[in-house]
Structures are given as C-alpha cells and as structure tokens.
Design an enzyme around this catalytic site. Structure first.
Site, PDB file in Angstrom:
ATOM      1  N   ASP A  30       0.849  -1.193   0.000  1.00  0.00           N
ATOM      2  CA  ASP A  30       0.000   0.000   0.000  1.00  0.00           C
ATOM      3  C   ASP A  30       0.885   1.243   0.000  1.00  0.00           C
ATOM      4  O   ASP A  30       1.887   1.319   0.711  1.00  0.00           O
ATOM      5  CB  ASP A  30      -0.927  -0.005   1.219  1.00  0.00           C
ATOM      6  CG  ASP A  30      -2.059   1.003   1.078  1.00  0.00           C
ATOM      7  OD1 ASP A  30      -3.222   0.574   0.956  1.00  0.00           O
ATOM      8  OD2 ASP A  30      -1.783   2.228   1.088  1.00  0.00           O
ATOM      9  N   HIS A  99     -10.372  -4.910  -3.245  1.00  0.00           N
ATOM     10  CA  HIS A  99      -9.058  -5.117  -2.633  1.00  0.00           C
ATOM     11  C   HIS A  99      -9.229  -5.399  -1.154  1.00  0.00           C
ATOM     12  O   HIS A  99     -10.083  -4.828  -0.489  1.00  0.00           O
ATOM     13  CB  HIS A  99      -8.136  -3.904  -2.838  1.00  0.00           C
ATOM     14  CG  HIS A  99      -8.752  -2.595  -2.470  1.00  0.00           C
ATOM     15  ND1 HIS A  99      -9.669  -1.949  -3.265  1.00  0.00           N
ATOM     16  CD2 HIS A  99      -8.596  -1.801  -1.386  1.00  0.00           C
ATOM     17  CE1 HIS A  99     -10.042  -0.813  -2.692  1.00  0.00           C
ATOM     18  NE2 HIS A  99      -9.414  -0.698  -1.542  1.00  0.00           N
TER      19      HIS A  99
HETATM   20  P1  AMP Z   1      -9.609   1.978   0.075  1.00  0.00           P
HETATM   21  O1  AMP Z   1      -9.601   3.390   0.624  1.00  0.00           O
HETATM   22  O2  AMP Z   1     -10.109   0.943   1.040  1.00  0.00           O
HETATM   23  O3  AMP Z   1     -10.311   1.913  -1.254  1.00  0.00           O
HETATM   24  O4  AMP Z   1      -8.099   1.589  -0.151  1.00  0.00           O
HETATM   25  C1  AMP Z   1      -7.376   2.059  -1.232  1.00  0.00           C
HETATM   26  C2  AMP Z   1      -5.940   1.929  -0.853  1.00  0.00           C
HETATM   27  O5  AMP Z   1      -5.164   2.022  -2.022  1.00  0.00           O
HETATM   28  C3  AMP Z   1      -5.443   2.998   0.112  1.00  0.00           C
HETATM   29  O6  AMP Z   1      -4.939   2.387   1.291  1.00  0.00           O
HETATM   30  C4  AMP Z   1      -4.330   3.700  -0.680  1.00  0.00           C
HETATM   31  O7  AMP Z   1      -3.243   4.055   0.128  1.00  0.00           O
HETATM   32  C5  AMP Z   1      -3.956   2.657  -1.693  1.00  0.00           C
HETATM   33  N1  AMP Z   1      -3.398   3.146  -2.950  1.00  0.00           N
HETATM   34  C6  AMP Z   1      -3.881   4.128  -3.726  1.00  0.00           C
HETATM   35  N2  AMP Z   1      -3.125   4.273  -4.842  1.00  0.00           N
HETATM   36  C7  AMP Z   1      -2.143   3.330  -4.740  1.00  0.00           C
HETATM   37  C8  AMP Z   1      -1.038   2.967  -5.564  1.00  0.00           C
HETATM   38  N3  AMP Z   1      -0.789   3.587  -6.742  1.00  0.00           N
HETATM   39  N4  AMP Z   1      -0.231   1.975  -5.143  1.00  0.00           N
HETATM   40  C9  AMP Z   1      -0.462   1.348  -3.986  1.00  0.00           C
HETATM   41  N5  AMP Z   1      -1.499   1.638  -3.168  1.00  0.00           N
HETATM   42  C10 AMP Z   1      -2.317   2.621  -3.535  1.00  0.00           C
END
Ligand code: AMP
Ligand code: ZN
Length: 113
Positions: A30, A99
């Site tokens: 993440d 996810h």
């Molecule tokens: P959610 O808010 O449950 O939809 O989780 C989305 C997650 O994706 C968050 O914890 C973000 O930090 C993570 N995230 C967003 N963009 C990226 C990226 N490019 N690479 C890795 N993690 C990401």
C-alpha cells in the site's frame, strides 16, 4: 478496465511494489501504509467491490483469502493480522477495484473507526 487504477497496476502501466503474483491475484505494498505491514490483495479480474462479486467469483474470493493467510504465515505475522475490505464510499472505499487490506506488525484495536 483501462481507467481503473488497480487494473493499471495489474497490467504494469502504473508501477507498484509487487510482493506476490499468480494467475488470479496480485499482492502489492500500500502506498500509504497504516501498519508496519500493509499490503493490498486484489483479484486480477476487475470486480468493483465485494458487493459486486457474483456467484461465479466464489472460488476467486476463497483464493484471495488463502493468499492472505499464506502471506501472513510467510511474513511472520504470527502475533496477529487483520484483513479488511471497504465496500462503498460510506465504508471508506476510494478505489473501485475489489481489494483486501492485510495489516500487521502492530496491535490492532476494535472496533475499527
Ligand atoms: P480503500 O480506501 O479501502 O479503497 O483503499 C485504497 C488503498 O489504495 C489505500 O490504502 C491507498 O493508500 C492505496 N493506494 C492508492 N493508490 C495506490 C497505488 N498507486 N499503489 C499502492 N497503493 C495505492
Ligand atoms: Zn480494475
């Protein structure tokens, strides 16, 4: 889906720190970790959220959970870990590709915020 962030990570159009991959699943770090260990476990198939998973996805969902369990075993999370999916904006979902967050390496509180 070409406009989906996590589909673009699957297809390597966007870089990420991948820690595991098989035919069905991808696990990557993440970007904004909330614990010493914080990875995202996703299906390669685009499913917007858990609420959109169909009967035909049952085996895939089971596979993702087994990937989570194996990751925890292999990364010394024997003290405990948490697997959570946010489904819908009200629950904090910000990326519309299913996810599972796997968090570990620190004490977890309950209930989550
Ligand atoms: P959610 O808010 O449950 O939809 O989780 C989305 C997650 O994706 C968050 O914890 C973000 O930090 C993570 N995230 C967003 N963009 C990226 C990226 N490019 N690479 C890795 N993690 C990401
Ligand atoms: Zn997607």
């Amino acid at each position: 889906m070409s406009d989906c962030l996590f589909c673009r990570i699957v297809s390597r159009q966007i870089p990420s720190q991948i820690v595991f991959e098989d035919d069905l699943a991808l696990v990557f770090q993440d970007l904004n970790p909330q614990a010493p260990t914080h990875v995202l476990i996703i299906p390669k198939k685009h499913i917007p959220s858990l609420a959109d998973a169909a009967e035909e996805d049952a085996a895939l969902l089971g596979h993702l959970q087994r990937v989570a369990g194996r990751f925890a075993r292999e990364h010394s999370l024997e003290k405990g870990f948490r697997v959570v999916t946010n489904s819908g904006r009200g629950a904090g979902q910000s990326v519309d590709h299913l996810h599972y967050h796997l968090l570990g390496g620190r004490a977890m509180t309950w209930p989550p915020g």
